[in-house]
Design a protein around this motif. Structure first.
Motif, PDB file in Angstrom:
ATOM      1  N   ASP A  52       0.858  -1.174   0.000  1.00  0.00           N
ATOM      2  CA  ASP A  52       0.000   0.000   0.000  1.00  0.00           C
ATOM      3  C   ASP A  52       0.898   1.229   0.000  1.00  0.00           C
ATOM      4  N   GLY A  53       0.326   2.407  -0.167  1.00  0.00           N
ATOM      5  CA  GLY A  53       1.102   3.642  -0.081  1.00  0.00           C
ATOM      6  C   GLY A  53       1.167   4.420  -1.363  1.00  0.00           C
ATOM      7  N   ASP A  54       0.278   4.115  -2.318  1.00  0.00           N
ATOM      8  CA  ASP A  54       0.307   4.844  -3.580  1.00  0.00           C
ATOM      9  C   ASP A  54       0.019   6.330  -3.355  1.00  0.00           C
ATOM     10  N   GLY A  55      -0.864   6.646  -2.428  1.00  0.00           N
ATOM     11  CA  GLY A  55      -1.164   8.047  -2.132  1.00  0.00           C
ATOM     12  C   GLY A  55       0.033   8.784  -1.562  1.00  0.00           C
ATOM     13  N   LEU A  56       0.804   8.101  -0.722  1.00  0.00           N
ATOM     14  CA  LEU A  56       2.023   8.697  -0.181  1.00  0.00           C
ATOM     15  C   LEU A  56       3.025   8.971  -1.292  1.00  0.00           C
ATOM     16  N   ALA A  57       3.157   8.015  -2.204  1.00  0.00           N
ATOM     17  CA  ALA A  57       4.091   8.186  -3.315  1.00  0.00           C
ATOM     18  C   ALA A  57       3.662   9.337  -4.219  1.00  0.00           C
ATOM     19  N   VAL A  58       2.368   9.436  -4.484  1.00  0.00           N
ATOM     20  CA  VAL A  58       1.876  10.523  -5.337  1.00  0.00           C
ATOM     21  C   VAL A  58       2.092  11.871  -4.645  1.00  0.00           C
ATOM     22  N   ALA A  59       1.843  11.936  -3.350  1.00  0.00           N
ATOM     23  CA  ALA A  59       2.075  13.190  -2.619  1.00  0.00           C
ATOM     24  C   ALA A  59       3.550  13.582  -2.669  1.00  0.00           C
ATOM     25  N   GLY A  60       4.439  12.610  -2.506  1.00  0.00           N
ATOM     26  CA  GLY A  60       5.872  12.891  -2.618  1.00  0.00           C
ATOM     27  C   GLY A  60       6.252  13.364  -4.003  1.00  0.00           C
ATOM     28  N   LEU A  61       5.656  12.733  -5.024  1.00  0.00           N
ATOM     29  CA  LEU A  61       5.922  13.156  -6.397  1.00  0.00           C
ATOM     30  C   LEU A  61       5.442  14.584  -6.650  1.00  0.00           C
ATOM     31  N   VAL A  62       4.248  14.892  -6.190  1.00  0.00           N
ATOM     32  CA  VAL A  62       3.705  16.241  -6.408  1.00  0.00           C
ATOM     33  C   VAL A  62       4.571  17.278  -5.707  1.00  0.00           C
ATOM     34  N   LEU A  63       4.912  17.023  -4.452  1.00  0.00           N
ATOM     35  CA  LEU A  63       5.760  17.972  -3.724  1.00  0.00           C
ATOM     36  C   LEU A  63       7.120  18.122  -4.397  1.00  0.00           C
ATOM     37  N   GLY A  64       7.696  16.999  -4.826  1.00  0.00           N
ATOM     38  CA  GLY A  64       9.004  17.046  -5.470  1.00  0.00           C
ATOM     39  C   GLY A  64       8.978  17.783  -6.788  1.00  0.00           C
ATOM     40  N   TRP A  65       8.021  17.458  -7.659  1.00  0.00           N
ATOM     41  CA  TRP A  65       7.954  18.112  -8.962  1.00  0.00           C
ATOM     42  C   TRP A  65       7.622  19.597  -8.842  1.00  0.00           C
ATOM     43  N   LEU A  66       6.744  19.957  -7.894  1.00  0.00           N
ATOM     44  CA  LEU A  66       6.444  21.378  -7.691  1.00  0.00           C
ATOM     45  C   LEU A  66       7.686  22.154  -7.261  1.00  0.00           C
ATOM     46  N   ALA A  67       8.444  21.588  -6.347  1.00  0.00           N
ATOM     47  CA  ALA A  67       9.658  22.267  -5.881  1.00  0.00           C
ATOM     48  C   ALA A  67      10.684  22.381  -7.001  1.00  0.00           C
ATOM     49  N   VAL A  68      10.852  21.322  -7.793  1.00  0.00           N
ATOM     50  CA  VAL A  68      11.800  21.375  -8.915  1.00  0.00           C
ATOM     51  C   VAL A  68      11.339  22.419  -9.933  1.00  0.00           C
ATOM     52  N   GLY A  69      10.043  22.413 -10.259  1.00  0.00           N
ATOM     53  CA  GLY A  69       9.519  23.377 -11.226  1.00  0.00           C
ATOM     54  C   GLY A  69       9.663  24.807 -10.753  1.00  0.00           C
ATOM     55  N   LEU A  70       9.340  25.067  -9.495  1.00  0.00           N
ATOM     56  CA  LEU A  70       9.476  26.428  -8.976  1.00  0.00           C
ATOM     57  C   LEU A  70      10.936  26.862  -8.900  1.00  0.00           C
ATOM     58  N   THR A  71      11.822  25.933  -8.621  1.00  0.00           N
ATOM     59  CA  THR A  71      13.255  26.252  -8.620  1.00  0.00           C
ATOM     60  C   THR A  71      13.712  26.656 -10.014  1.00  0.00           C
ATOM     61  N   LEU A  72      13.286  25.896 -11.023  1.00  0.00           N
ATOM     62  CA  LEU A  72      13.672  26.234 -12.395  1.00  0.00           C
ATOM     63  C   LEU A  72      13.074  27.565 -12.839  1.00  0.00           C
ATOM     64  N   VAL A  73      11.824  27.828 -12.463  1.00  0.00           N
ATOM     65  CA  VAL A  73      11.206  29.126 -12.797  1.00  0.00           C
ATOM     66  C   VAL A  73      11.967  30.250 -12.102  1.00  0.00           C
ATOM     67  N   GLY A  74      12.337  30.039 -10.841  1.00  0.00           N
ATOM     68  CA  GLY A  74      13.108  31.046 -10.112  1.00  0.00           C
ATOM     69  C   GLY A  74      14.453  31.319 -10.760  1.00  0.00           C
ATOM     70  N   ILE A  75      15.140  30.281 -11.191  1.00  0.00           N
ATOM     71  CA  ILE A  75      16.427  30.453 -11.874  1.00  0.00           C
ATOM     72  C   ILE A  75      16.230  31.231 -13.177  1.00  0.00           C
ATOM     73  N   PHE A  76      15.176  30.904 -13.926  1.00  0.00           N
ATOM     74  CA  PHE A  76      14.893  31.621 -15.162  1.00  0.00           C
ATOM     75  C   PHE A  76      14.629  33.102 -14.878  1.00  0.00           C
ATOM     76  N   ILE A  77      13.857  33.401 -13.836  1.00  0.00           N
ATOM     77  CA  ILE A  77      13.549  34.798 -13.511  1.00  0.00           C
ATOM     78  C   ILE A  77      14.814  35.548 -13.123  1.00  0.00           C
ATOM     79  N   VAL A  78      15.673  34.920 -12.341  1.00  0.00           N
ATOM     80  CA  VAL A  78      16.927  35.577 -11.947  1.00  0.00           C
ATOM     81  C   VAL A  78      17.775  35.881 -13.173  1.00  0.00           C
ATOM     82  N   PHE A  79      17.919  34.913 -14.077  1.00  0.00           N
ATOM     83  CA  PHE A  79      18.725  35.155 -15.272  1.00  0.00           C
ATOM     84  C   PHE A  79      18.084  36.185 -16.187  1.00  0.00           C
TER      85      PHE A  79
END
Length: 93
Positions: A52-79
């Motif tokens: 079991d734990g598919d919901g936990l995995a999906v929550a981890g994926l969402v949190l991880g991808w959101l943080a990666v995406g926002l980091t990349l957007v932040g880097i783009f804005i700085v440049f």
């Protein structure tokens, strides 16, 4: 007879690292959350209902991808901002 389903360890790691990606270990935690989240979902699918734990995995994926995406957007804005400053400096010289 009901079979006891245990939670995937990788799903737990994914969720914990996803939260860490927003708090103590910003980029590294997010990358680990994405990797372990995908591994956990694959492990859960292959387990034939014993894990079991598919919901936990999906929550981890969402949190991880959101943080990666926002980091990349932040880097783009700085440049983009620094590039705009360089362009203005070149115009004024």
């Amino acid at each position: 007879m009901n079979q006891i389903r245990r939670t995937s360890n990788l799903a737990i790691v994914s969720l914990v690292c996803g939260v860490l990606g927003w708090t103590l270990a910003p980029f590294l935690g997010s990358i680990i959350a994405v990797i372990t989240g995908h591994m956990a979902r694959a492990e859960i699918r292959r387990s034939a209902g014993t894990l079991d734990g598919d919901g936990l995995a999906v929550a981890g994926l969402v949190l991880g991808w959101l943080a990666v995406g926002l980091t990349l957007v932040g880097i783009f804005i700085v440049f983009a901002f620094l590039g705009g400053l360089a362009w203005l400096a070149a115009l004024n010289s």
